[in-house]
Write an enzyme that holds these catalytic residues in place. Structure first.
Site, PDB file in Angstrom:
ATOM      1  N   ASP A 177     -11.803  -6.621   5.530  1.00 33.58           N
ATOM      2  CA  ASP A 177     -11.543  -5.337   6.211  1.00 33.58           C
ATOM      3  C   ASP A 177     -12.252  -4.283   5.242  1.00 33.58           C
ATOM      4  OD1 ASP A 177     -10.726  -3.519   8.032  1.00 33.58           O
ATOM      5  OD2 ASP A 177      -8.608  -3.455   7.664  1.00 33.58           O
ATOM      6  N   ASN A 196     -10.844  -6.522  18.658  1.00 38.65           N
ATOM      7  CA  ASN A 196     -12.090  -5.976  18.260  1.00 38.65           C
ATOM      8  C   ASN A 196     -12.929  -5.628  19.448  1.00 38.65           C
ATOM      9  OD1 ASN A 196     -12.165  -7.486  14.914  1.00 38.65           O
ATOM     10  ND2 ASN A 196     -11.292  -5.429  15.635  1.00 38.65           N
ATOM     11  N   ARG A 219      -5.950  -9.664   1.785  1.00 40.90           N
ATOM     12  CA  ARG A 219      -6.685  -8.459   2.888  1.00 40.90           C
ATOM     13  C   ARG A 219      -7.177  -7.444   1.947  1.00 40.90           C
ATOM     14  NH1 ARG A 219      -4.903  -6.361   8.480  1.00 40.90           N
ATOM     15  NH2 ARG A 219      -6.545  -4.637   8.772  1.00 40.90           N
TER      16      ARG A 219
HETATM   17  C1  IPE Z   1      -8.786  -7.191  11.387  1.00 43.77           C
HETATM   18  O1  IPE Z   1      -9.414  -5.922  11.162  1.00 43.77           O
HETATM   19  C2  IPE Z   1      -9.579  -7.936  12.061  1.00 43.77           C
HETATM   20  C3  IPE Z   1     -10.818  -8.131  11.189  1.00 43.77           C
HETATM   21  C4  IPE Z   1     -11.094  -8.263   9.801  1.00 43.77           C
HETATM   22  C5  IPE Z   1     -11.840  -8.996  11.729  1.00 43.77           C
HETATM   23  P1  IPE Z   1      -9.233  -4.686  12.017  1.00 43.77           P
HETATM   24  O2  IPE Z   1      -9.854  -3.676  11.020  1.00 43.77           O
HETATM   25  O3  IPE Z   1      -9.751  -4.876  13.200  1.00 43.77           O
HETATM   26  O4  IPE Z   1      -7.635  -4.516  11.985  1.00 43.77           O
HETATM   27  P2  IPE Z   1      -6.869  -3.190  12.385  1.00 43.77           P
HETATM   28  O5  IPE Z   1      -7.019  -2.752  13.775  1.00 43.77           O
HETATM   29  O6  IPE Z   1      -7.034  -2.212  11.407  1.00 43.77           O
HETATM   30  O7  IPE Z   1      -5.254  -3.615  12.368  1.00 43.77           O
HETATM   31  C1  IPE Z   2     -13.854  -5.225   9.007  1.00 41.36           C
HETATM   32  O1  IPE Z   2     -14.214  -4.123   8.632  1.00 41.36           O
HETATM   33  C2  IPE Z   2     -14.650  -5.931   9.694  1.00 41.36           C
HETATM   34  C3  IPE Z   2     -14.388  -6.264  11.248  1.00 41.36           C
HETATM   35  C4  IPE Z   2     -13.228  -5.903  11.949  1.00 41.36           C
HETATM   36  C5  IPE Z   2     -15.225  -6.741  12.246  1.00 41.36           C
HETATM   37  P1  IPE Z   2     -13.791  -2.959   9.584  1.00 41.36           P
HETATM   38  O2  IPE Z   2     -15.000  -2.695  10.665  1.00 41.36           O
HETATM   39  O3  IPE Z   2     -12.308  -3.028  10.488  1.00 41.36           O
HETATM   40  O4  IPE Z   2     -14.131  -1.434   8.728  1.00 41.36           O
HETATM   41  P2  IPE Z   2     -12.766  -0.183   8.612  1.00 41.36           P
HETATM   42  O5  IPE Z   2     -11.395  -1.001   8.676  1.00 41.36           O
HETATM   43  O6  IPE Z   2     -13.028   0.423   9.916  1.00 41.36           O
HETATM   44  O7  IPE Z   2     -13.356   0.617   7.491  1.00 41.36           O
HETATM   45 MG    MG Z   3     -10.516  -2.345   9.978  1.00 40.26          MG
END
Ligand code: IPE
Ligand code: IPE
Ligand code: MG
Length: 239
Positions: free
Chosen positions: A17, A65, A185
């Site tokens: 993340d 997502n 995480r």
């Molecule tokens: C969780 O991250 C999913 C992945 C890392 C692919 P998100 O960034 O989508 O999760 P939330 O929405 O902050 O909980």
């Molecule tokens: C995780 O990074 C990757 C995916 C969920 C695909 P994010 O895209 O959630 O990045 P932040 O959390 O918005 O910084």
């Molecule tokens: Mg994220």
């Protein structure tokens, strides 16, 4: 601590993340963070393999997502497609067994073909098992498992009294894979976001503020060191 002193987890799961925030800090589009994140993943897979980790499971795209802007979803899918194609060769070279978990039926037909091809070509490899969670959600996985279980009962293959934990595990996407020993995480968020909720029942959790594109072997070793020390404490208590 020397790496030789470390207790290496058999199975590491990672919620990768922070790609978007990493890009924002650099005044670049979020998708720049996803591209860097994909490179980091390649390196971490190699590092895990070299350390003796047997299974690595990463959260690449959740069932939630899809709600992101179309352009961002498209870039993530393009990166995934590119990865699936290029890794056939890389997995063969490094003896990696690749598996994709999640609901594949919602992905585009060419991606499904590329997944099937990669899984088929790497299924007999005996090195690290690399599981990528794509269109994955724990609730969705359990729902699909329950549906398959109900079907087995409907056709008379199974009786409801025979259902135990191993029956349920058999229908999960992660069937035949041991549960993770360590969950990492990145990016400071302290939640599961619908990741491996059944499988993480006894897993050690490690949360770090480091954003995924900045994660590297040194950060991985910090997580493993923490895991090792927790394990040792537990060992002392139980003696
Ligand atoms: C969780 O991250 C999913 C992945 C890392 C692919 P998100 O960034 O989508 O999760 P939330 O929405 O902050 O909980
Ligand atoms: C995780 O990074 C990757 C995916 C969920 C695909 P994010 O895209 O959630 O990045 P932040 O959390 O918005 O910084
Ligand atoms: Mg994220």
């Amino acid at each position: 601590m020397e790496t030789t002193d470390l207790k290496i987890p058999t199975h590491i799961a990672i919620i990768m993340d922070g790609n978007g925030r990493w890009a924002k800090q650099r005044h670049r589009p979020r998708t720049f963070g996803h591209t860097k994140g994909a490179d980091v993943l390649e390196q971490i897979l190699t590092d895990c393999d070299e350390l003796g980790v047997k299974y690595l499971t990463v959260y690449a795209f959740s069932t939630e997502n899809w709600a992101r802007p179309y352009e961002e979803v498209k870039v993530i899918m393009d990166l995934f497609r590119k990865y699936l194609i290029s890794s056939v060769e890389k997995c063969a070279r490094n003896n990696v067994r690749a598996r994709i978990i999640g609901d594949k039926s919602k992905l585009s037909p060419d991606i499904i073909d590329a997944i099937n091809n990669l899984e088929e070509k790497t299924k007999n490899n005996t090195g690290i098992t690399f599981q990528i969670a794509m269109n994955y959600g724990s609730r969705d996985e359990i729902t699909r498992a329950v549906r398959m279980l109900a079907k087995a009962i409907e056709v008379g293959e199974l009786h409801s009294d025979e259902i135990d934990e191993s029956t349920i595990e058999h229908y999960l996407d992660t069937a035949d894979c041991p549960d993770p020993d360590l969950l990492i995480r990145t990016s400071g968020e302290v939640r599961l976001s619908n990741f491996l909720m059944w499988q993480l029942a006894y897993t050690e959790f490690y949360f770090t503020d480091v954003l995924w594109p900045d994660f590297d072997k040194a950060e991985l070793l910090k997580a493993i060191e923490k895991y090792s020390s927790r394990d040792r404490r537990y060992g002392k208590v139980s003696k």
